[in-house]
Design a protein around this motif. Structure first.
Motif, short mmCIF file in Angstrom:
data_model
loop_
_atom_site.label_atom_id
_atom_site.label_comp_id
_atom_site.label_asym_id
_atom_site.label_seq_id
_atom_site.Cartn_x
_atom_site.Cartn_y
_atom_site.Cartn_z
N LEU A 63 0.83 -1.20 0.00
CA LEU A 63 0.00 0.00 0.00
C LEU A 63 0.87 1.25 0.00
CD1 LEU A 63 -2.85 1.26 0.31
CD2 LEU A 63 -2.47 1.17 2.78
N LEU A 64 0.58 2.17 -0.92
CA LEU A 64 1.31 3.44 -0.96
C LEU A 64 0.49 4.57 -0.37
CD1 LEU A 64 3.05 3.41 -4.45
CD2 LEU A 64 4.06 2.99 -2.22
N ASP A 65 -0.83 4.63 -0.72
CA ASP A 65 -1.66 5.73 -0.24
C ASP A 65 -3.13 5.36 -0.36
OD1 ASP A 65 -2.29 8.25 0.73
OD2 ASP A 65 -2.06 9.24 -1.20
N ASP A 66 -3.91 5.75 0.64
CA ASP A 66 -5.35 5.56 0.62
C ASP A 66 -5.95 6.77 -0.11
OD1 ASP A 66 -8.00 5.02 1.08
OD2 ASP A 66 -7.90 5.32 3.25
N LEU A 67 -6.70 6.50 -1.17
CA LEU A 67 -7.24 7.60 -1.96
C LEU A 67 -8.59 8.07 -1.42
CD1 LEU A 67 -6.18 6.40 -5.51
CD2 LEU A 67 -4.98 7.93 -3.95
N GLY A 68 -9.07 7.45 -0.35
CA GLY A 68 -10.21 7.95 0.41
C GLY A 68 -11.57 7.87 -0.21
N GLU A 69 -12.10 9.00 -0.62
CA GLU A 69 -13.51 9.14 -0.94
C GLU A 69 -14.06 8.17 -1.98
OE1 GLU A 69 -14.09 12.75 -3.87
OE2 GLU A 69 -12.59 13.22 -2.34
N TYR A 70 -13.26 7.60 -2.83
CA TYR A 70 -13.77 6.71 -3.87
C TYR A 70 -13.62 5.24 -3.53
CZ TYR A 70 -13.73 11.04 -6.46
OH TYR A 70 -13.94 12.33 -6.85
N GLY A 71 -13.14 4.90 -2.30
CA GLY A 71 -12.98 3.51 -1.91
C GLY A 71 -11.88 2.82 -2.69
N THR A 72 -10.82 3.57 -3.00
CA THR A 72 -9.69 3.02 -3.73
C THR A 72 -8.39 3.40 -3.04
OG1 THR A 72 -9.55 4.95 -5.15
CG2 THR A 72 -10.86 3.10 -5.98
N ALA A 73 -7.34 2.70 -3.41
CA ALA A 73 -6.02 3.01 -2.85
C ALA A 73 -4.97 2.81 -3.93
CB ALA A 73 -5.73 2.09 -1.66
N LEU A 74 -3.84 3.46 -3.74
CA LEU A 74 -2.71 3.37 -4.66
C LEU A 74 -1.79 2.27 -4.14
CD1 LEU A 74 -1.30 4.61 -7.12
CD2 LEU A 74 -0.21 6.23 -5.55
N TRP A 75 -1.54 1.27 -4.97
CA TRP A 75 -0.73 0.10 -4.60
C TRP A 75 0.47 -0.02 -5.53
CZ3 TRP A 75 -1.75 -3.32 -0.61
CH2 TRP A 75 -2.97 -3.14 0.04
N LEU A 76 1.55 -0.56 -4.98
CA LEU A 76 2.72 -0.92 -5.75
C LEU A 76 2.74 -2.44 -5.81
CD1 LEU A 76 5.21 0.37 -7.09
CD2 LEU A 76 6.47 -0.14 -4.99
N ARG A 77 2.76 -2.99 -7.01
CA ARG A 77 2.76 -4.44 -7.19
C ARG A 77 4.07 -4.83 -7.86
NH1 ARG A 77 -2.52 -6.78 -9.71
NH2 ARG A 77 -3.20 -6.47 -7.57
N TRP A 78 4.71 -5.89 -7.35
CA TRP A 78 5.98 -6.31 -7.94
C TRP A 78 6.16 -7.81 -7.89
CZ3 TRP A 78 5.45 -4.22 -3.15
CH2 TRP A 78 6.05 -4.88 -2.08
N ILE A 137 -0.49 0.84 -9.40
CA ILE A 137 -1.89 0.67 -9.81
C ILE A 137 -2.86 1.20 -8.74
CG2 ILE A 137 -1.56 -1.31 -11.33
CD1 ILE A 137 -2.23 -3.14 -9.06
N VAL A 138 -4.04 1.59 -9.19
CA VAL A 138 -5.14 1.99 -8.30
C VAL A 138 -6.10 0.82 -8.25
CG1 VAL A 138 -7.07 3.57 -7.96
CG2 VAL A 138 -4.88 4.43 -8.84
N LEU A 139 -6.39 0.34 -7.02
CA LEU A 139 -7.28 -0.80 -6.84
C LEU A 139 -8.40 -0.45 -5.89
CD1 LEU A 139 -4.58 -3.60 -6.39
CD2 LEU A 139 -6.02 -3.21 -8.40
N PRO A 140 -9.60 -1.03 -6.10
CA PRO A 140 -10.70 -0.80 -5.16
C PRO A 140 -10.42 -1.51 -3.84
CG PRO A 140 -11.35 -2.40 -6.83
CD PRO A 140 -9.99 -1.88 -7.22
N ASP A 141 -10.94 -0.95 -2.76
CA ASP A 141 -10.78 -1.56 -1.43
C ASP A 141 -11.54 -2.88 -1.34
OD1 ASP A 141 -9.38 0.72 -0.72
OD2 ASP A 141 -11.08 1.65 0.32
N CYS A 142 -11.03 -3.80 -0.55
CA CYS A 142 -11.72 -5.07 -0.28
C CYS A 142 -12.97 -4.75 0.54
CB CYS A 142 -10.81 -6.03 0.48
SG CYS A 142 -11.59 -7.61 0.85
N PRO A 143 -14.14 -5.22 0.11
CA PRO A 143 -15.38 -4.91 0.82
C PRO A 143 -15.70 -5.85 1.98
CG PRO A 143 -15.88 -6.13 -1.16
CD PRO A 143 -14.39 -5.92 -1.15
N VAL A 144 -14.88 -6.87 2.23
CA VAL A 144 -15.19 -7.90 3.22
C VAL A 144 -14.87 -7.42 4.64
CG1 VAL A 144 -14.70 -10.27 3.95
CG2 VAL A 144 -14.76 -9.70 1.52
N VAL A 145 -15.81 -7.69 5.56
CA VAL A 145 -15.60 -7.38 6.97
C VAL A 145 -15.68 -8.66 7.78
CG1 VAL A 145 -16.47 -5.02 6.82
CG2 VAL A 145 -18.03 -6.87 7.38
N SER A 146 -15.04 -8.65 8.94
CA SER A 146 -15.06 -9.83 9.80
C SER A 146 -16.48 -10.03 10.35
CB SER A 146 -14.05 -9.68 10.94
OG SER A 146 -14.40 -8.61 11.77
N PRO A 147 -16.81 -11.29 10.70
CA PRO A 147 -18.14 -11.55 11.23
C PRO A 147 -18.34 -10.88 12.59
CG PRO A 147 -16.84 -13.59 11.04
CD PRO A 147 -15.99 -12.46 10.58
#
Length: 83
Positions: free
Chosen positions: A18-33, A42-52
């Motif tokens: 993770l490089l930076d949380d882009l906030g309002e759009y539910g996305t973050a800036l990631w470095l993949r290698w 790359i910009v990826l959407p946040d994982c929507p899963v929450v713990s039970p």
């Protein structure tokens, strides 16, 4: 700058940090290698899963990630009572 892989423990393959949380759009800036030569920003959407449970903790990774959610690999605290 150093970036650490955020995925569950693994020894090879693709890594994502993770490089930076882009906030309002539910996305973050990631470095993949994969190795030192193959790096992608790359910009990826946040994982929507929450713990039970009623106070479910959200996963801190990106949508459709492999393996465990971040709350699944948390170390459980153990309380030892005196006998």
């Amino acid at each position: 700058m150093a970036v650490q892989c955020q995925l569950a423990t693994h020894s090879d393959g693709e890594h994502s940090g993770l490089l930076d949380d882009l906030g309002e759009y539910g996305t973050a800036l990631w470095l993949r290698w994969r190795g030192a030569a193959e790096v992608e920003l790359i910009v990826l959407p946040d994982c929507p899963v929450v713990s039970p449970g009623p106070d479910g903790e959200g996963c801190c990774l990106f949508a459709d990630h492999a393996d465990q959610h971040t709350w699944q690999d948390a170390v459980e605290e153990t309380l030892s009572l005196p006998s």
